[in-house]
Motif scaffolding. Structure first.
Motif, PDB file in Angstrom:
ATOM      1  N   ALA A 185       0.648  -1.169   0.117  1.00  0.00           N
ATOM      2  CA  ALA A 185      -0.059   0.147  -0.025  1.00  0.00           C
ATOM      3  C   ALA A 185       0.817   1.207  -0.158  1.00  0.00           C
ATOM      4  O   ALA A 185       0.400   2.192  -0.489  1.00  0.00           O
ATOM      5  CB  ALA A 185      -1.063   0.066   1.131  1.00  0.00           C
ATOM      6  N   MET A 186       2.101   1.220   0.385  1.00  0.00           N
ATOM      7  CA  MET A 186       2.782   2.609   0.551  1.00  0.00           C
ATOM      8  C   MET A 186       4.213   2.816   0.190  1.00  0.00           C
ATOM      9  O   MET A 186       4.576   4.004  -0.192  1.00  0.00           O
ATOM     10  CB  MET A 186       2.875   2.919   2.194  1.00  0.00           C
ATOM     11  CG  MET A 186       1.566   2.865   2.872  1.00  0.00           C
ATOM     12  SD  MET A 186       2.179   3.648   4.651  1.00  0.00           S
ATOM     13  CE  MET A 186       2.979   2.316   5.147  1.00  0.00           C
ATOM     14  N   ILE A 248       4.701   9.391   3.749  1.00  0.00           N
ATOM     15  CA  ILE A 248       4.104   9.023   2.478  1.00  0.00           C
ATOM     16  C   ILE A 248       4.139   9.929   1.299  1.00  0.00           C
ATOM     17  O   ILE A 248       4.126   9.313   0.215  1.00  0.00           O
ATOM     18  CB  ILE A 248       2.338   8.544   2.922  1.00  0.00           C
ATOM     19  CG1 ILE A 248       2.377   7.479   3.783  1.00  0.00           C
ATOM     20  CG2 ILE A 248       1.567   8.365   1.812  1.00  0.00           C
ATOM     21  CD1 ILE A 248       0.971   7.416   4.561  1.00  0.00           C
ATOM     22  N   LEU A 266      -1.284   2.313  -3.214  1.00  0.00           N
ATOM     23  CA  LEU A 266      -1.161   3.659  -3.283  1.00  0.00           C
ATOM     24  C   LEU A 266      -0.990   4.012  -4.792  1.00  0.00           C
ATOM     25  O   LEU A 266      -1.669   4.954  -5.129  1.00  0.00           O
ATOM     26  CB  LEU A 266       0.505   3.787  -2.762  1.00  0.00           C
ATOM     27  CG  LEU A 266       0.904   5.306  -2.949  1.00  0.00           C
ATOM     28  CD1 LEU A 266      -0.066   6.204  -2.119  1.00  0.00           C
ATOM     29  CD2 LEU A 266       2.464   5.179  -2.443  1.00  0.00           C
ATOM     30  N   GLU A 289      -2.891  10.693   0.449  1.00  0.00           N
ATOM     31  CA  GLU A 289      -1.895  10.227   1.636  1.00  0.00           C
ATOM     32  C   GLU A 289      -2.813   9.769   2.974  1.00  0.00           C
ATOM     33  O   GLU A 289      -2.085   9.105   3.540  1.00  0.00           O
ATOM     34  CB  GLU A 289      -1.195  11.588   1.869  1.00  0.00           C
ATOM     35  CG  GLU A 289      -0.382  11.914   0.638  1.00  0.00           C
ATOM     36  CD  GLU A 289       0.172  13.323   0.653  1.00  0.00           C
ATOM     37  OE1 GLU A 289       0.920  13.547  -0.066  1.00  0.00           O
ATOM     38  OE2 GLU A 289      -0.235  14.348   1.405  1.00  0.00           O
ATOM     39  N   ALA A 292      -3.982   6.319   2.437  1.00  0.00           N
ATOM     40  CA  ALA A 292      -2.855   5.478   2.620  1.00  0.00           C
ATOM     41  C   ALA A 292      -2.491   5.281   4.133  1.00  0.00           C
ATOM     42  O   ALA A 292      -2.011   4.179   4.354  1.00  0.00           O
ATOM     43  CB  ALA A 292      -1.502   6.204   1.857  1.00  0.00           C
TER      44      ALA A 292
END
Length: 491
Positions: A185-186, A248, A266, A289, A292
């Motif tokens: 995800a990041m 992030i 992301l 952001e 996330a």
């Protein structure tokens, strides 16, 4: 002198009016026919339903209320009216049938850009954007990223097995789950398994382990004061959020500069922020952001808790480990499970479900707000009141789950699960506003548990206590003193 007397008299009159109006607000639930336990004159039940060292656990307090007053109980978190419900049919009506009246979650900030806090049409639009992140196709693509993290985790476990030292599985699993959510995800390259004191995980740990913020006690007690919104900006949550979001943001800028395409959450959020992308709803950079960051919170603590509880239960029930091993061998042979194999691990999934029934990771998070006044039989739900599903009490109801304190994974095997009321098992919520990442969490939990049990025998230690002591801070239930185990390599 007379002027001072007049001034004091005016203050006394204003204070009397303020107290009278406050007392009227404290009568909202009683006037609606909902029983309310004795409360404090200023802050209601806030001191009982929010964790503080030395006080009873909030979920125990709420369970006692339900046993004493019935399946619908009112309480006041500060001045905010809450309705605690363990009636399964009523919950099904609220969470599913009348969803349009109970669309929004409680205890969320109107200024937050996270999906969990969004309201009404904005929530519907953004949920539609984010749902494909957790589609079968996307999760299958993310599976190798998850497998890499699990393999690194197994290497670390092998070190524990060789040294025969006991270790806190909860601490180590937090590292694993944050690495998984980072990879999927990041794109921050945290590598928490190898570096468990990484500044990001250290900051998040401190946030989750901290007591209920005094700032929010003021916010809940005096919601009418305009400066309470400003106080939120200085809370530990806001500080932690800004720290992680700054990281992030740097990743976001780096990916944009490189025009680098990933297959993770992301990337999908970034695509939704592209003015040239299809779709009417566009996410701002800040919304990307913050969501996330939401993936971090949701994927880190809840999954690590669920896995920790499962490992604790397996350590004191070695016979269940044997059943899991047999299922894995019959399904996967000598290999670890593939994406398609995970769907066949029926008993392994039942073990995870039973662990989440006994120790629900987030027992106080299934909440809603009544958009209008609604009456169900003799129960009137006032407009603006907060609804809370009494998850822990429901999961431990003897009528639904006989011998609720006994570990019985068989409850969740297909032939038995079909007889369980759909509102009797709520670790991921229910209805349209259920946990968007539920399938991702189960995929990660099954893969991790299968990998550990297939490779190692999980043993209790002198520190092991059964039942496991827990503590409920905010909405999350954590192992109070960790989950201590040893590992023995399987032959």
């Amino acid at each position: 002198m007379p002027m001072i007397i007049y001034l004091l008299a005016a203050v006394a009159v204003l204070l009397t009016i303020w107290l009278w109006r406050r007392e009227k607000k404290f009568q909202i639930l009683s006037d609606a026919g909902i029983p309310v336990p004795p409360r404090h004159w200023l802050y209601g039940h806030l001191h009982l339903v929010n964790y503080c060292e030395g006080r009873p656990d909030p979920i125990q307090v709420k369970d006692e209320w339900l046993k004493k007053y019935g399946k619908v109980v009112g309480y006041y978190n500060g001045l905010i009216p809450n309705i605690l419900i363990s009636d399964l049919d009523l919950l099904r009506t609220i969470l599913i049938k009348d969803f349009n009246t109970f669309t929004n979650r409680a205890f969320t900030s109107s200024t937050s850009n996270m999906l969990v806090s969004m309201r009404d049409q904005k929530w519907k639009d953004v949920r539609k954007i984010m749902t494909p992140v957790f589609s079968s196709a996307k999760m299958k693509i993310m599976m190798p990223l998850m497998e890499e993290c699990v393999e690194v985790f197994l290497e670390k476990c092998n070190g524990f097995a060789e040294s025969k030292e006991e270790f806190n599985a909860h601490f180590e699993l937090q590292c694993l789950t944050l690495d998984v959510i980072d990879q999927c995800a990041m794109a921050l390259d945290l590598q928490c398994i190898k570096n468990p004191m990484n500044p990001v995980i250290d900051r998040i740990r401190k946030f989750f382990n901290s007591p209920f913020p005094k700032i929010f006690e003021v916010v809940f007690t005096f919601p009418e004061l305009s400066f309470t919104a400003l106080l939120r900006k200085f809370s530990k949550f806001a500080v932690t959020q800004n720290f992680v979001i700054d990281r992030i943001h740097q990743s976001f800028l780096s990916l944009c500069a490189q025009n680098f395409s990933r297959v993770d959450a992301l990337q999908m959020l970034m695509e939704a922020s592209d003015p040239m992308s299809a779709g009417k709803t566009k996410l701002t950079e800040r919304e990307v952001e913050e969501n996330a960051f939401l993936f971090v919170l949701a994927g880190y603590e809840t999954t690590s808790n669920a896995l920790s509880y499962a490992l604790h239960l397996l350590s004191v029930h070695p016979e269940v480990q044997d059943v899991i091993v047999k299922e894995i061998e019959e399904t996967c042979g000598e290999n670890l499970p593939t994406y398609d194999d995970l769907g066949k691990l029926i008993y392994t999934e039942a073990v995870i479900c039973e662990a989440m029934r006994m120790y629900p990771p987030v027992p106080s998070f299934v909440t809603r707000v009544a958009a209008s006044e609604v009456t169900y039989d003799n129960i009137k739900i006032p407009k603006g009141s907060f609804i809370e599903a009494a998850m822990w009490s429901i999961h431990n109801d003897e009528d639904t789950f006989p011998e609720p304190h006994v570990f019985k994974p068989e409850r969740f095997l297909p032939d038995n699960k079909q007889d369980i009321h759909p509102m009797a098992f709520l670790p991921f919520g229910a209805g349209p506003r259920n946990c968007i990442g539920a399938r991702f969490a189960m995929m990660e939990s099954k893969l991790t548990l299968a990998a550990i049990v297939k490779t190692f025998i999980i043993n209790p230690t002198p520190r092991t206590k059964d039942p496991l002591p827990t503590v409920t801070r905010r909405a999350i239930m954590n192992p109070k003193n960790g989950v201590w185990i040893t590992l023995t390599k399987r032959q």
